[in-house]
Design an enzyme around this catalytic site. Structure first.
Site, short mmCIF file in Angstrom:
data_model
loop_
_atom_site.label_atom_id
_atom_site.label_comp_id
_atom_site.label_asym_id
_atom_site.label_seq_id
_atom_site.Cartn_x
_atom_site.Cartn_y
_atom_site.Cartn_z
CB SER A 1 73.85 59.20 -44.43
OG SER A 1 72.90 59.32 -43.34
CG ASP A 2 68.80 62.02 -48.29
OD1 ASP A 2 68.16 62.42 -47.45
OD2 ASP A 2 68.58 62.36 -49.66
CB CYS A 3 66.61 61.05 -43.88
SG CYS A 3 67.30 62.67 -43.30
CB ALA B 1 70.83 57.17 -47.39
#
Length: 697
Positions: A239-241, A243
């Site tokens: 995942s993006d941070c 997210a």
């Protein structure tokens, strides 16, 4: 997936508790001493050099690297980056340091399409074209990962941000990017497919936003139907941070953290940048999440670590033995200088360039980016052992010939004054004095990554890192106009240092020369100085369109590609995608062509040695695109009067499009190929002085 490592992973996973399993799905994976699992932090960055962990070679920013239009060069750059990454990693390991930015899993490259010049993070990308982005992204991935990514990894690359992601930054945690199937498959996905099928990329990172209503880090269509289903991706998904927390906080599609985590893991998000995956323990214990899904994620994560030579995998002495002293050493600095020279674009030259500095008594170097290290760096950057600003570079050359350098700041980068105690334009008088007392002017304008970049990383609080307009910020336009007036006909060379397109309309009309250097890296000032003084000949091309005004574009939040980028834009650009001048004159002749190749003879008809970039665009009947780039080739340096023959490979998709299911179909011809040094629009051909050669297939 690697059979031996998969079996080893399963044997290890079988001995783990639920709590231990979940702990290894966080980017800060702690050690499990009883099983011999060392701690590991998955988060590292390598966008244009090893970032955020001290000394490294700081190459030009990614969009600048794209301006070389050369996948071979990108692979060489990424090889240097992975060399330095390995050297730093093993040095850290000896000191017991497993902190953030210290690992071998690099969350790079960013291969989103730079569809709108307002997007603050666009300079992290390779520009606006899917074909160019595909080629450069694959080359960069290959340079990071080494020669045998299926069995061992030099480093693990990560294609991000998947998918349909390019602002607005202020809304990224809640935004729903809507696009039709045509644009999804023909603009937003081809380069991600190439990363899987050609680059064999180890990891994917999901974007913050939703795409067509599904969150990108828990999208059945993007992650399962397309990525793992249609494309056959076997690596891990991160995942993006933070997210995953957005699912319930901002997207409002679930009711809380447990539901968010269950959704993400079910859809195939294996690794959480952040800490919300901790509640997966509760989700398993309550029966909401099958433990088998934790095992599936860990298999992918552990196989990656083993392929890196960690966690019991085979170590490659070729990687483990890279010496520490290569990091930003003399060899890498010299290479970085060459890269900077090849990624700097000449946009205008009325004959004033190159400056013959031996005929000058004095030269003015003016502007907020003239002596700025920040303007060299871009974002997601390391720390170089040496920085050469434009002022430094000009001064080095001027000192050799006894030329006086008159430096003036001119104005603040984006405020109306430099000193808070002063009145507006407090530094402009000095700039005008320097102009009047010099024989030529180098005026350094633009942006830097403190005002153009990622939400939360910039001081551009009013726009979260995005641009509200294409104009020069602050008082820079005023400075430009006043300096040109004060010059009274003496040469004024505008050096624009910015990660994106700006409306340089006045400079285009009034300045003698314009150089766009993007964010040119630690050696950028020397490269720019060498180009200005003719010690180097520019050859780079724009990987983005320079528009005259935002009035030419749809709204920022509109993800429909109509009237965006060179493929669909119906107006006249200020400077087109693929445009860039040199100091010499090239001619070309098409010697032969078919649907696979075009054979071209290139001749340097000018007076100076130089290199060029060949480009082939294709126009097909009854298509949405005006034309599309389908081949590029770097012309090696040719001396005056010298010729070379180059056989260009056309994209295998040149005469095809994707349908709504993501399947390629062939377009009935006839097709027109435009072979040249620019795209085939009237503005670019007119400015360059040589038109494209048209052939039919």
């Amino acid at each position: 997936m690697h059979k031996e490592y998969l079996e080893k992973s399963r044997a290890l996973i079988a001995q783990m508790t639920v709590e231990e399993k979940v702990s290894q799905m966080l980017h800060t994976a702690p050690p499990i001493e009883r099983l011999g699992i060392p701690g590991y932090n998955w988060w590292n960055e390598a966008l244009h050099g090893i970032a955020r962990s001290g000394t490294a070679t700081v190459f030009p920013q990614a969009v600048g690297l794209a301006a070389a239009f050369d996948p071979v060069l990108l692979k060489e750059i990424a090889t240097v980056i992975s060399d330095e990454g390995r050297a730093k990693f093993h040095a850290y390991q000896k000191e017991g340091d497993t902190d953030i930015y210290k690992g071998l899993t690099f969350w790079s490259p960013n291969i989103n399409i730079f569809r709108d010049p307002r997007w603050g993070r666009g300079h992290e990308t390779y520009g606006e074209d899917p074909y160019l982005t595909s080629n450069l992204g694959v080359a960069f991935i290959q340079g990071l990962q080494g020669d045998d990514p299926e069995n061992e990894l030099k480093a693990a690359a990560c294609a991000k941000h998947y998918a349909v992601h390019s602002g607005p930054e202020a809304e990224r945690h809640s935004f729903n990017a809507l696009c039709d199937d045509y644009d999804l498959w023909n603009t937003y996905l081809p380069h991600f497919e190439a990363a899987v099928k050609e680059g064999h990329v180890e990891a994917f990172m999901g974007a913050y936003n939703r795409t067509n209503h599904e969150p990108c880090c828990a999208s059945e269509k993007l992650m399962n139907e397309i990525l793992r289903g249609k494309w056959g991706f076997e690596g891990h998904f991160v995942s993006d941070c933070w997210a995953v927390e957005d699912f319930y906080k901002y997207h409002k599609i679930v009711n809380g953290p447990v539901e968010s985590v269950v959704l993400a893991i079910e859809k195939g998000c294996d690794l959480c940048c952040g800490h919300v995956f901790q509640v997966a323990v509760q989700a398993v214990e309550s029966g909401k999440l099958p433990e088998a899904l934790l095992d599936r994620a860990l298999e992918r994560l552990f196989v990656c670590r083993m392929k890196l030579g960690l966690l019991g995998g085979k170590e490659n002495p070729k990687y483990t033995g890279i010496p520490y002293d290569i990091i930003d050493g003399a060899k890498h600095k010299a290479f970085n200088l060459e890269v900077a020279k090849r990624t700097t674009v000449l946009l205008k030259n009325d004959g004033a360039l190159p400056l013959d500095i031996s005929k000058l008594n004095s030269i003015a170097v003016i502007g907020p980016n003239a002596a700025s290290i920040r303007a060299l760096e871009g974002n997601y950057n390391g720390t170089a052992t040496q920085y050469i600003t434009v002022l430094d570079g000009i001064r080095e050359i001027a000192d050799e010939t006894g030329v006086k350098v008159n430096y003036a700041l001119g104005c603040h980068l984006y405020k109306d004054r430099f000193s808070n105690l002063a009145i507006t334009d407090d530094r402009i008088a000095e700039a005008l004095a320097a102009t009047r007392n010099s024989d030529a002017v180098v005026l350094c304008l633009g942006l830097d990554a403190d005002i153009e970049g990622e939400q939360g990383d910039t001081g551009n609080e009013y726009s979260s890192g995005d641009k509200e307009h294409l104009n020069l910020p602050g008082r820079q336009q005023h400075l430009l106009e006043k300096v040109i007036a004060a010059a009274g006909g003496k040469p004024v060379i505008v050096v624009c240092i910015a990660g994106s397109a700006l409306a340089l309309n006045y400079a285009d009309e009034k300045a003698n020369g314009i150089i766009h250097a993007f964010y040119p890296g630690a050696m950028g000032g020397r490269a720019i100085a060498e180009i200005i003084t003719g010690r180097a000949n520019p050859s780079a091309k724009l990987p983005v369109t320079f528009y005259r005004s935002l009035d030419d574009l749809p709204g920022f939040s509109d993800y429909n590609m109509t009237n965006r980028t060179y493929r669909y834009f119906t107006g006249e650009p200020l400077y087109g995608f693929g445009f860039g001048l040199t100091y010499t004159k090239f001619g070309l002749e098409v010697l032969g062509h078919d649907k696979q190749t075009v054979k071209v003879k290139v001749t340097n008809n000018g007076q100076m040695e130089g290199r060029e970039v060949l480009q082939v665009y294709v126009t097909s009947p009854n298509q949405k695109e005006k034309y599309s780039l389908c081949s590029v080739a770097s012309v090696p340096p040719l001396k005056a009067g010298e010729s070379t023959e180059i056989t260009m490979q056309l994209s295998s998709k040149a005469f095809s499009r994707y349908d709504a299911n993501g399947d390629l179909y062939e377009i009935a011809g006839p097709h027109t190929l435009h072979v040249g040094f620019t795209q085939p629009d009237a503005r670019s051909e007119g400015l360059y002085g040589v038109g494209c050669v048209k052939v039919q297939v």
